[in-house]
Structure formats: structure tokens, C-alpha cells
Write an enzyme that holds these catalytic residues in place. Structure first.
Site, PDB file in Angstrom:
ATOM      1  N   ARG A 173       0.829  -1.208   0.000  1.00 51.82           N
ATOM      2  CA  ARG A 173       0.000   0.000   0.000  1.00 51.82           C
ATOM      3  C   ARG A 173       0.868   1.263   0.000  1.00 51.82           C
ATOM      4  NH1 ARG A 173      -2.911  -1.293   5.634  1.00 51.82           N
ATOM      5  NH2 ARG A 173      -1.053  -1.667   6.889  1.00 51.82           N
TER       6      ARG A 173
ATOM      7  N   GLU B 287      -3.350   5.872   4.156  1.00 57.30           N
ATOM      8  CA  GLU B 287      -2.883   4.867   3.197  1.00 57.30           C
ATOM      9  C   GLU B 287      -3.923   4.596   2.119  1.00 57.30           C
ATOM     10  OE1 GLU B 287      -0.375   2.242   6.460  1.00 57.30           O
ATOM     11  OE2 GLU B 287      -2.540   2.030   6.347  1.00 57.30           O
TER      12      GLU B 287
ATOM     13  N   LYS C 277      -8.949   0.802  -0.898  1.00 55.15           N
ATOM     14  CA  LYS C 277      -9.421   1.325   0.387  1.00 55.15           C
ATOM     15  C   LYS C 277      -8.582   2.537   0.773  1.00 55.15           C
ATOM     16  CE  LYS C 277      -8.708  -0.780   4.573  1.00 55.15           C
ATOM     17  NZ  LYS C 277      -8.977  -1.742   5.670  1.00 55.15           N
TER      18      LYS C 277
ATOM     19  N   GLN D  34     -11.017  -2.507  17.528  1.00 52.52           N
ATOM     20  CA  GLN D  34     -10.918  -3.806  16.838  1.00 52.52           C
ATOM     21  C   GLN D  34     -11.198  -4.982  17.777  1.00 52.52           C
ATOM     22  OE1 GLN D  34     -10.293  -3.494  13.484  1.00 52.52           O
ATOM     23  NE2 GLN D  34     -10.095  -1.306  13.900  1.00 52.52           N
TER      24      GLN D  34
ATOM     25  N   ASP E 203      -5.482  -3.614  28.832  1.00 51.45           N
ATOM     26  CA  ASP E 203      -5.286  -2.359  28.106  1.00 51.45           C
ATOM     27  C   ASP E 203      -4.711  -1.362  29.113  1.00 51.45           C
ATOM     28  OD1 ASP E 203      -6.858  -1.011  25.337  1.00 51.45           O
ATOM     29  OD2 ASP E 203      -5.945   0.328  26.823  1.00 51.45           O
TER      30      ASP E 203
ATOM     31  N   GLY F  36       0.905  -3.967  15.095  1.00 49.62           N
ATOM     32  CA  GLY F  36       2.177  -3.494  14.535  1.00 49.62           C
ATOM     33  C   GLY F  36       2.057  -3.485  13.027  1.00 49.62           C
ATOM     34  N   ASP F  37       1.664  -2.338  12.467  1.00 51.03           N
ATOM     35  CA  ASP F  37       1.269  -2.338  11.048  1.00 51.03           C
ATOM     36  C   ASP F  37       1.766  -1.112  10.296  1.00 51.03           C
ATOM     37  OD1 ASP F  37      -0.325  -0.468  12.259  1.00 51.03           O
ATOM     38  OD2 ASP F  37      -2.215  -1.183  11.417  1.00 51.03           O
TER      39      ASP F  37
ATOM     40  N   LYS G 200       6.258   1.191  14.147  1.00 55.11           N
ATOM     41  CA  LYS G 200       5.139   0.820  15.042  1.00 55.11           C
ATOM     42  C   LYS G 200       5.101  -0.706  15.164  1.00 55.11           C
ATOM     43  CE  LYS G 200       0.100   1.689  15.133  1.00 55.11           C
ATOM     44  NZ  LYS G 200      -0.649   0.937  14.118  1.00 55.11           N
TER      45      LYS G 200
ATOM     46  N   VAL H   8      -0.636  -7.033   8.938  1.00 61.01           N
ATOM     47  CA  VAL H   8      -0.608  -5.579   8.717  1.00 61.01           C
ATOM     48  C   VAL H   8      -1.890  -5.107   8.025  1.00 61.01           C
ATOM     49  CG1 VAL H   8       1.907  -5.328   8.673  1.00 61.01           C
ATOM     50  CG2 VAL H   8       0.697  -5.855   6.549  1.00 61.01           C
TER      51      VAL H   8
ATOM     52  N   LYS I 240     -19.561  12.294 -25.438  1.00 54.17           N
ATOM     53  CA  LYS I 240     -18.523  13.273 -25.801  1.00 54.17           C
ATOM     54  C   LYS I 240     -18.892  14.667 -25.311  1.00 54.17           C
ATOM     55  CE  LYS I 240     -16.578  10.624 -29.468  1.00 54.17           C
ATOM     56  NZ  LYS I 240     -16.165  10.515 -30.834  1.00 54.17           N
TER      57      LYS I 240
END
Ligand code: NAD
Length: 337
Positions: free
Chosen positions: A45, A56, A69, A140, A161, A227-228, A232, A294, A330
């Protein structure tokens, strides 16, 4: 005319069908498209980086359909009341270039990322896996949890988290899954130590080491999702060196994945080879397998293909004049008369 589906439409559709059922069907679309790997015109990408994040463009095509995308990644967006990841995309006809479908892809990306993770884990995780650590409990994570619970038999999720409120949100959102035990942990290690599968889905624009060798056991499958991007990462290089690494499209993963920490010639397997029986998946119960995800354009192609079918089946979406419908091809100027 081009079909247009917005966030509300795709959310209502997903609710009607059921999140796990959409993900389940998407897995079948992904598997059939990964089997056709050689038929696709593929590229890494195109990423435009800034201090705060990345935007991206992800194109791909086969002989009949083209997809792209637009997606961003801005880890600090929460403070501005925007999402970390936002996306939309197009499916177009290769013969004419005509845009067939324009759709929201933020919700769809969460569905397709979970579907991809499960497609891979079906081949790489130990068959008797029941416990998953889920590190990073943002947007996610709910989709990953549902996918692994309903499609892979995970019955216990140990989550962590840095923001406890995110973990509490995860527990709330999944409260209707009565056979799923979700435990909030106080550290990454408390979540990962006895896990059969570890999913990392954190967002931080830095070379992070979320999991280190002392936090994992032999035979674990690591589903590394966060990690993508260059600069990162989530997984300690020593774990990568110890394990068998599977990626989507190696030229992109070497730039963006956790494997950016390794030399360019470190062996990795493109996952399509496992689907096509050209390469083995897991070879022993002690093997550490790593999916260094990724997010690849083919996954969005599969998702757009599914959306197109669902739109027909459920008679949803509106048509818009995204490109001109001219009476005289046209005479573009006729639009102004
Ligand atoms: P999000 O911002 O909604 O959630 C990220 C969570 O990670 C937050 O709750 C944050 O508090 C937590 N976090 C940050 N650092 C942490 C740490 N050190 N330990 C534990 N938790 C930590 O983001 P999201 O939409 O859930 O996306 C998560 C990541 O997944 C992003 O990096 C995104 O780029 C990536 N992503 C990858 C794919 C793929 O196909 N591989 C697809 C979509 C998103």
C-alpha cells in the site's frame, strides 16, 4: 449508477445478520480469494506519513474487479474525538473502470481484520486452544473476541489495556455471550502467560515491545494485529526469531510489520501458501506461530465482494451518480447546461 452504503447501512446489516455470521461468511470469501493469489495484481500500500499518523491507499485487482481502500492510522485521535482507524473504499469494474460500489469500510475493516485473524488461526493455532489473551481493548478488539469465540472455540479471554475503561467497554459489549468468560488483567503478562493464543491489537506510533519472551509459553499462536506501520511494533524481536512467521504479502509486511525489526532475508511464509497446501501451517504442539498481520488490500477486496452480494440479497444501499451518466459521451459540458 454506483451503489453507496454508509456506516448506518452496514451497521444495520451486520446487526440483522449477526456479527459472527458476517465474519464467518467473510472467512469463506477470504479463503477463496487467497486461493486465487496468483490471479491478483498486487502491490504494497501507498502510505503518507505525518507526525501524528498515516493515511494509506490500498489498491488491488484481478481480471474482473478492482478495489481500493482509503484508511488512516492516528493513535492519538481519541483526544480529538476521532477514531484511530477510519476507512472507505470502492469496488470497480476492470473492463470499463466503472465504480460499482462505494462503501464505508471502518466497521467493515474491523470485521475483515477479525475474519483474517481467524482464517489464519484456524491453520496455525493448536486445535485445542481455549484461552486467548487480548492486549489492546479498543475498536478492533470486540470483533477479534467474537470471531475467536464463535469460530475458533475460545471460551476464556484474558484482556489488558493501559486504559482500564477500554477493557470495561469490551466486557460490557460482550456481556450477551454467556459462554465466554472475560477477565480483565492488571498486566500484559498476567493475560498472556497461560494463553493458547495471544492477540495484540494496540495502537501506539512507536517501536513498542508489548510482549516479550518471558510472557509466553511454548505452542502459543500470536495474532499480531497492531504493529502495522514503519516505526510501530508490538512483538519483541526475540519472539519473532524463536517462532515461525506468517505474513500476508511479504513486500508490504517487511516495511510495515513487526518483522521490520528483522533482516530483510529472515524467512517468512506468505499465508496464501498454507491455504493452497504449498506450505505447512503448524508442525508441532510446541511450535510458536506468529501471524504478523498488517492488513492487505486483498482482504478489503474480499470484504467489498461480500458487501456487494449482501446488498443484493438484503436489497439495501442507495444508488448515486458518483460518475456522470451522460446522454452524449462526448459532451461532459451538458451537465452544466
Ligand atoms: P484503538 O485506538 O481503538 O484501540 C487501541 C487500544 O490500544 C487503546 O484502547 C489503547 O489504550 C491500547 N493501548 C495502547 N498502547 C497499549 C499498550 N502498550 N498496552 C496495552 N494497550 C495499549 O485502535 P483500534 O482501531 O482498535 O486499532 C488497534 C490497532 O490495530 C491499530 O494500531 C491499528 O492500526 C491496527 N489495525 C490493524 C489492522 C490489520 O489488518 N492488521 C486492521 C485494523 C487496525
Amino acid at each position: 449508477m454506483t451503489i453507496f452504503t454508509d456506516v448506518k447501512t452496514i451497521a444495520a446489516l451486520t446487526k440483522k445478520i449477526g456479527t459472527e455470521h458476517v465474519i464467518e461468511r467473510l472467512v469463506t470469501y477470504l479463503e477463496s480469494d487467497f486461493l486465487r493469489w496468483a490471479e491478483f495484481d498486487k502491490s504494497a500500500r501507498l502510505a503518507n506519513h505525518s507526525e501524528s499518523g498515516v493515511i494509506e491507499l490500498m489498491p488491488i485487482s484481478d481480471a474482473n474487479q478492482y478495489a481500493f481502500k482509503y484508511v488512516n492510522g492516528h493513535p492519538d485521535n481519541g483526544q480529538k474525538n476521532f477514531s484511530t482507524v477510519m476507512a472507505f473504499g470502492v469496488l470497480a469494474d476492470v473492463d470499463t473502470g466503472y465504480p460499482v460500489l462505494l462503501s464505508e469500510l471502518t466497521l467493515t475493516t474491523a470485521l475483515r481484520t477479525a475474519a483474517t485473524s481467524v482464517m489464519v488461526a484456524k491453520k496455525l493455532a493448536r486445535a485445542n486452544s481455549t484461552t486467548m489473551a487480548l492486549i489492546g481493548n479498543g475498536c478492533q478488539s470486540d470483533f477479534q473476541a467474537i470471531a475467536f469465540h464463535r469460530l475458533l472455540g475460545i471460551t476464556k479471554i484474558k484482556c489488558f489495556d493501559v486504559d482500564r475503561k477500554a477493557s470495561e467497554k469490551l466486557v460490557r459489549n460482550l456481556s450477551s455471550y454467556s459462554n465466554l468468560d472475560i477477565i480483565i488483567c492488571d498486566s500484559v503478562k498476567a493475560a498472556t502467560l497461560d494463553a493458547d493464543i495471544i492477540t495484540t491489537v494496540t495502537a501506539d506510533k512507536k517501536l513498542a515491545t508489548i510482549i516479550t519472551p518471558d510472557m509466553i509459553k511454548a505452542g502459543v499462536h500470536i495474532n499480531g494485529v497492531g504493529g502495522d506501520c514503519p516505526g510501530k511494533t508490538e512483538i519483541d524481536a526475540q519472539i519473532l526469531i524463536k517462532g515461525s512467521i506468517f505474513v500476508e504479502y511479504a513486500p508490504q509486511s517487511r516495511i510495515e510489520g513487526d518483522i521490520q525489526q528483522l533482516p530483510d532475508d529472515h524467512p517468512v511464509t506468505e499465508f496464501w501458501q498454507v491455504i493452497a497446501n504449498k506450505h505447512s501451517g503448524r508442525t508441532s504442539d510446541d511450535e510458536i506461530t506468529i501471524f504478523d498481520s498488517v492488513g492487505f488490500a486483498l482482504e478489503d477486496y474480499s470484504a467489498l465482494r461480500l458487501l456487494k452480494d449482501l446488498i443484493v440479497e438484503h436489497k439495501i444501499g442507495e444508488t448515486i451518480e458518483l460518475v456522470p451518466e451522460l446522454t452524449d459521451q462526448k459532451n461532459l459540458f451538458e451537465l452544466l447546461n
